[in-house]
Scaffold this active site. Structure first.
Site, mmCIF file in Angstrom:
data_model
loop_
_atom_site.group_PDB
_atom_site.id
_atom_site.type_symbol
_atom_site.label_atom_id
_atom_site.label_comp_id
_atom_site.label_asym_id
_atom_site.label_seq_id
_atom_site.Cartn_x
_atom_site.Cartn_y
_atom_site.Cartn_z
ATOM 1 N N ALA A 168 -5.513 4.639 -3.487
ATOM 2 C CA ALA A 168 -5.775 3.741 -4.626
ATOM 3 C C ALA A 168 -4.512 3.577 -5.472
ATOM 4 O O ALA A 168 -3.778 2.591 -5.302
ATOM 5 C CB ALA A 168 -6.942 4.284 -5.436
ATOM 6 N N ARG A 169 -4.235 4.544 -6.313
ATOM 7 C CA ARG A 169 -3.026 4.512 -7.130
ATOM 8 C C ARG A 169 -2.551 5.938 -7.386
ATOM 9 O O ARG A 169 -3.368 6.837 -7.624
ATOM 10 C CB ARG A 169 -3.292 3.823 -8.480
ATOM 11 N N ASP A 176 -1.203 7.599 0.316
ATOM 12 C CA ASP A 176 -0.513 6.318 0.504
ATOM 13 C C ASP A 176 0.078 5.852 -0.827
ATOM 14 O O ASP A 176 0.760 4.833 -0.875
ATOM 15 C CB ASP A 176 -1.515 5.274 1.035
ATOM 16 N N GLU A 231 6.867 5.007 -7.254
ATOM 17 C CA GLU A 231 6.951 4.109 -6.095
ATOM 18 C C GLU A 231 7.961 3.014 -6.373
ATOM 19 O O GLU A 231 7.959 2.479 -7.487
ATOM 20 C CB GLU A 231 5.593 3.455 -5.821
ATOM 21 N N HIS A 236 2.636 3.327 0.749
ATOM 22 C CA HIS A 236 1.807 2.274 0.133
ATOM 23 C C HIS A 236 1.639 1.077 1.086
ATOM 24 O O HIS A 236 2.064 -0.047 0.785
ATOM 25 C CB HIS A 236 2.399 1.831 -1.209
ATOM 26 N N ILE A 237 0.986 1.335 2.223
ATOM 27 C CA ILE A 237 0.807 0.263 3.219
ATOM 28 C C ILE A 237 -0.675 0.030 3.537
ATOM 29 O O ILE A 237 -1.010 -0.482 4.602
ATOM 30 C CB ILE A 237 1.584 0.559 4.528
ATOM 31 N N GLY A 238 -1.542 0.384 2.577
ATOM 32 C CA GLY A 238 -2.979 0.237 2.806
ATOM 33 C C GLY A 238 -3.383 -1.154 3.273
ATOM 34 O O GLY A 238 -4.223 -1.312 4.162
HETATM 35 C C1 DGY Z 1 -3.335 -3.763 -4.020
HETATM 36 O O1 DGY Z 1 -3.714 -4.850 -3.603
HETATM 37 O O2 DGY Z 1 -3.587 -3.363 -5.154
HETATM 38 C C2 DGY Z 1 -2.525 -2.931 -3.096
HETATM 39 O O3 DGY Z 1 -2.211 -1.698 -3.645
HETATM 40 C C3 DGY Z 1 -1.264 -3.649 -2.657
HETATM 41 O O4 DGY Z 1 -0.609 -4.160 -3.740
#
Ligand code: DGY
Length: 320
Positions: A239-240, A264, A269, A287-289
């Site tokens: 998520a974050r 992720d 970042e 961060h490639i979700g």
């Molecule tokens: C989102 O959509 O929030 C993802 O983290 C990619 O930016």
């Protein structure tokens, strides 16, 4: 015909998105794909009617105050909007949109990959074989934690959380969740609701975070909350980074409270956290979700749909 609105596309989006955008807008595209400072954003804002940014462009504080009044809409290419001060932008008369729904499956896929990789020691195993250091085998070797049949706790049972729960059911996991409100039975699909995060943590052999980063959720997973989890639990965060106190996470990994983590997202970042990188039981991705061809196109199109609605005088579907 009226002039096309001028649109600033802050990062390199998918080819299909750029082609469609260039058809309908006068585009300024960041082909070099570098990041932008507040000064870059403020300077560009005087030249454009709309901005299509990613979560890497921050619209807060001075950037919002000094944004040129020419900008009427910020159509984010992200579901997360913690990089935007939405009340302040709205106060300035700027419409803000995001791209929900379209990235749920891709993100839940990465969450599952992280969960499996963390639980089954993917980092150690891959490194050993790759480095030519695999010279031993025994039933006691590289024993991990079984995912199937275990209990999965989900914090944030929105679209991504529900997609994660769907994946987990396929693995015979017992799904528990915490959400601001309980879902209807058809959305729950048998998942067990907890009224508090604390109650959820006590049954979470695996915990996956799927809530937005807000002032209330910043540092959500801290020392006190890690302590509530079963010994040897596994944390997954797609998520974050702000949701996790990374020092507390490192302590929980060192003490064995957590046996592994799959991440992720990080507080810093791009870059991550070197103190986390020192732990082989942390499986990390940059961060490639949502980074699949299908989902990148869908995110781009959703952002363009919002822009099209706005410039046609309608309310964008994803107006925040
Ligand atoms: C989102 O959509 O929030 C993802 O983290 C990619 O930016």
């Amino acid at each position: 015909m009226a002039d096309k609105p001028v649109l600033w596309i802050t990062r390199r989006l998918s080819d299909a998105t750029l082609a469609r955008a260039q058809n309908d807008y006068e585009c300024i595209i960041n082909h070099e794909d570098g990041e932008h400072t507040a000064d870059d954003i403020i300077a560009m804002s005087a030249k454009v009617d709309a901005i299509l940014p990613c979560h890497s462009e921050v619209f807060r504080d001075r950037t919002v105050d000094e944004l040129d009044p020419r900008v009427k809409i910020i159509a984010n290419h992200s579901v997360g909007t913690d990089h935007c001060d939405i009340p302040a932008l709205n106060e300035r008369g700027i419409t803000v949109t995001n791209t929900p729904d379209v990235l749920s499956d891709a993100t839940a896929e990465i969450a599952f990959l992280l969960m499996l990789g963390a639980a089954r020691r993917a980092v150690e195993g891959d490194r050993m074989v790759r480095d030519g250091k695999w010279d031993f085998w025994s039933p006691a070797f590289m024993v991990g934690k079984q995912v199937s049949g275990s209990r999965l706790g989900i914090i944030g049972m929105g679209r991504v959380g529900q997609a994660m729960a769907r994946n987990a059911r396929g693995f015979g996991m017992e799904v528990h969740y915490y959400n601001r409100s309980q879902l209807s039975a058809d959305k729950e699909q048998g998942a067990i609701y907890h009224e508090t995060v604390e109650s959820l943590l006590q049954v979470s052999d695996f915990l996956s975070l799927h809530c937005p980063a807000t002032p209330e959720t910043t540092g959500l997973m801290n020392q006190t909350r890690f302590a509530l989890m079963p010994d040897g639990a596994v944390l997954v965060n797609t998520a974050r980074g702000a949701l996790v106190d990374e020092n507390a996470l490192i302590e929980a990994l060192k003490s064995g409270k957590l046996s592994a983590a799959g991440l992720d997202c990080f507080v810093t970042e791009p870059g991550g956290n070197p103190a986390l990188s020192a732990h082989d039981n942390v499986f990390m991705l940059p961060h490639i979700g949502s980074a699949t061809v299908t989902t990148r196109d869908a995110m781009g199109f959703r952002a363009l749909d919002n822009l099209d609605a706005f410039f046609n005088g309608a309310t964008p579907k994803d107006k925040l």
